[in-house]
Design a protein around this motif. Structure first.
Motif, mmCIF file in Angstrom:
data_model
loop_
_atom_site.group_PDB
_atom_site.id
_atom_site.type_symbol
_atom_site.label_atom_id
_atom_site.label_comp_id
_atom_site.label_asym_id
_atom_site.label_seq_id
_atom_site.Cartn_x
_atom_site.Cartn_y
_atom_site.Cartn_z
ATOM 1 N N ASP A 10 0.868 -1.189 0.000
ATOM 2 C CA ASP A 10 0.000 0.000 0.000
ATOM 3 C C ASP A 10 0.897 1.229 0.000
ATOM 4 N N ALA A 39 -0.643 -2.639 -4.570
ATOM 5 C CA ALA A 39 -2.056 -2.995 -4.556
ATOM 6 C C ALA A 39 -2.946 -1.796 -4.281
ATOM 7 N N HIS A 40 -2.359 -0.695 -3.824
ATOM 8 C CA HIS A 40 -3.170 0.504 -3.574
ATOM 9 C C HIS A 40 -2.307 1.751 -3.672
ATOM 10 N N CYS A 59 -0.765 0.320 -10.280
ATOM 11 C CA CYS A 59 -1.620 -0.206 -9.219
ATOM 12 C C CYS A 59 -2.421 -1.389 -9.764
ATOM 13 N N ASP A 62 -6.402 -3.659 -6.636
ATOM 14 C CA ASP A 62 -7.058 -2.860 -5.600
ATOM 15 C C ASP A 62 -8.518 -3.253 -5.416
ATOM 16 N N ARG A 66 -9.700 -5.587 1.365
ATOM 17 C CA ARG A 66 -8.682 -5.341 2.385
ATOM 18 C C ARG A 66 -9.030 -6.044 3.690
ATOM 19 N N ARG A 80 -3.628 -10.002 -1.802
ATOM 20 C CA ARG A 80 -3.413 -8.848 -2.683
ATOM 21 C C ARG A 80 -1.973 -8.815 -3.203
#
Length: 426
Positions: A10, A39-40, A59, A62, A66, A80
């Motif tokens: 992240d 992933a984010h 990215c 996403d 989560r 992820r």
């Protein structure tokens, strides 16, 4: 030139994110090719270098959850990262010689399906960052913890952020006695710190002779309440006319703990009748951070056993002395009595150290100047760059320590088996 791909869970705002961004900038300064896969990535909640395109960011994944029913954060994070790792391996646009991944090691077996070398940066063992308050939590974490240990050992090279973390690494990962992690200290971004302060912001700060500052994410493990309780004792001793506390921290509305802990701290300040004497700031800019550190009498760094902590180094570089808990990374960064004070993490001990600055107006300047010299000598961007480039270049050339594809596929199958086992819980 080495093509280095950074894989990070992240890419928001935090010490781990700052560390990998600095690593990318260091490699880029030596003409190596760098890019990020994460992933984010939220352009409204990230560091400037990933927002303005200085560093290329892709990215993926996403859309994956989560959390599930407010739980299973670790498992979702693993899924992820594994998904992102598969993307890195199969995407023709992801050309790389070395993959620099951190925080989550479960993706390493997937990365080994390519011919790239894998460098894993262990900020701190993930298994030590959560509690085991129930049998179900212990049962849930057991295979995840084992997976972390085994997959960490599959990296071609392991880095840690301090000698303290290296010791914890050895104590925690008993089966990895053959792995010798190298210490690579995170460093401040000197170019960013040398930029001008936000004068308009500074003018809006409380006009008190002594401003005490806390900079940490709004997380309970950062122990920010210690700063509040120490400040209360300081007020009892010296009165309220000269002192003020500023609590500034990274804050993400998506994170439940951020919201909860922010409210807890506000309630604590209200309970202690300090509402008018404590200022809360959330998710401030780099310019505002420089302004805070340049204006503060000293920084209160409250986490216990913090694996490194970049903020004390940034503070010292800006000639802001540091009062820190006497454990973890600050033992390697803060010189007790010379650039600040190392104290037991108790309100009375922190308050005693804070009182020294109120009683001696020259102490801030004396310790501040010494702090800047210490950072320049021990934590320079040049030293960091040379050390990291040597590691990456040697790793790219080294073709030993290849792992059998059968073993890799076995580990990947184990990862998916763990996920399947957990699926009924969802």
């Amino acid at each position: 030139m080495v093509r280095v791909l950074f894989l990070h869970p992240d890419l928001g705002i935090g010490g781990a994110e700052r560390a990998v961004i600095d690593a990318a900038l260091a490699l880029k300064s030596k003409n190596h090719e760098v890019q990020f896969v994460t992933a984010h990535h939220d352009p409204s909640h990230c560091f400037q270098e990933t927002k303005d395109g200085t560093l290329k960011v892709t990215c993926v994944g996403d859309w994956l959850p989560r959390k599930v029913f407010g739980r299973f954060y670790a498992l979702c994070a693993y899924i992820r990262m594994i998904y992102a790792a598969f993307y890195v391996v199969v995407s023709p646009s992801m050309q790389h010689d070395v993959v620099f991944c951190d925080q989550i090691s479960a993706c390493i077996p997937v990365l080994l399906l390519s011919s790239a070398r894998v460098l894993f940066y262990c900020h701190f063992p993930d298994m030590l960052l959560t509690t085991r308050k129930s049998f179900l939590k212990t049962l849930y974490r057991k295979p995840i913890d084992k997976l972390e240990e085994y997959t960490t050992g599959m990296a071609h090279k392991v880095l840690v952020n301090s000698h303290f973390t290296a010791g914890i690494f050895k104590e925690t990962f008993k089966s990895l006695g053959h792995v010798q992690p190298a210490v690579l200290y995170p460093i401040p971004d000197f170019d960013a710190l040398n930029k001008a302060v936000d004068k308009e912001f500074v003018e809006k700060l409380p006009q008190k002779p002594f401003l005490f500052l806390s900079i940490n994410r709004y997380e309970r493990k950062k122990n920010i309440s210690l700063a509040v309780m120490a400040f209360e004792l300081l007020v009892e001793k010296h009165g309220i006319s000269k002192v003020h506390l500023i609590i500034a921290g990274g804050y993400d509305e998506r994170v439940t703990e951020n919201r909860e802990y922010y409210k807890e701290l506000k309630d604590l300040v209200d309970h202690l009748s300090l509402t008018d004497h404590v200022t809360f700031l959330r998710s401030f800019s780099d310019a505002q951070k420089r302004s805070l550190l340049s204006s503060a009498t000293c920084l209160l760094y409250t986490p216990e056993n913090e694996h490194f902590g970049i903020v004390p180094i940034e503070a010292m570089y800006l000639q802001c002395p540091v009062i820190a808990a006497n454990s973890g990374g600050p033992l390697e960064t803060v010189a007790d009595g010379a650039t600040g004070y190392l104290c037991d993490p108790a309100p009375d001990k922190f308050s005693e150290a804070m009182s020294k600055f109120v009683e001696d107006e020259n102490l801030h300047k004396k310790l501040g100047e010494a702090g800047k010299q210490r950072v320049i000598q021990k934590f320079s961007f040049k030293q960091f760059t040379e050390q990291l480039c040597d590691i990456v270049e040697n790793l790219a050339q080294d073709k030993s320590h290849n792992i059998s594809p059968i073993w890799i596929l076995t580990i990947i199958s184990l990862v998916f088996l763990i996920i399947v086992i957990y699926l009924p819980w969802f």
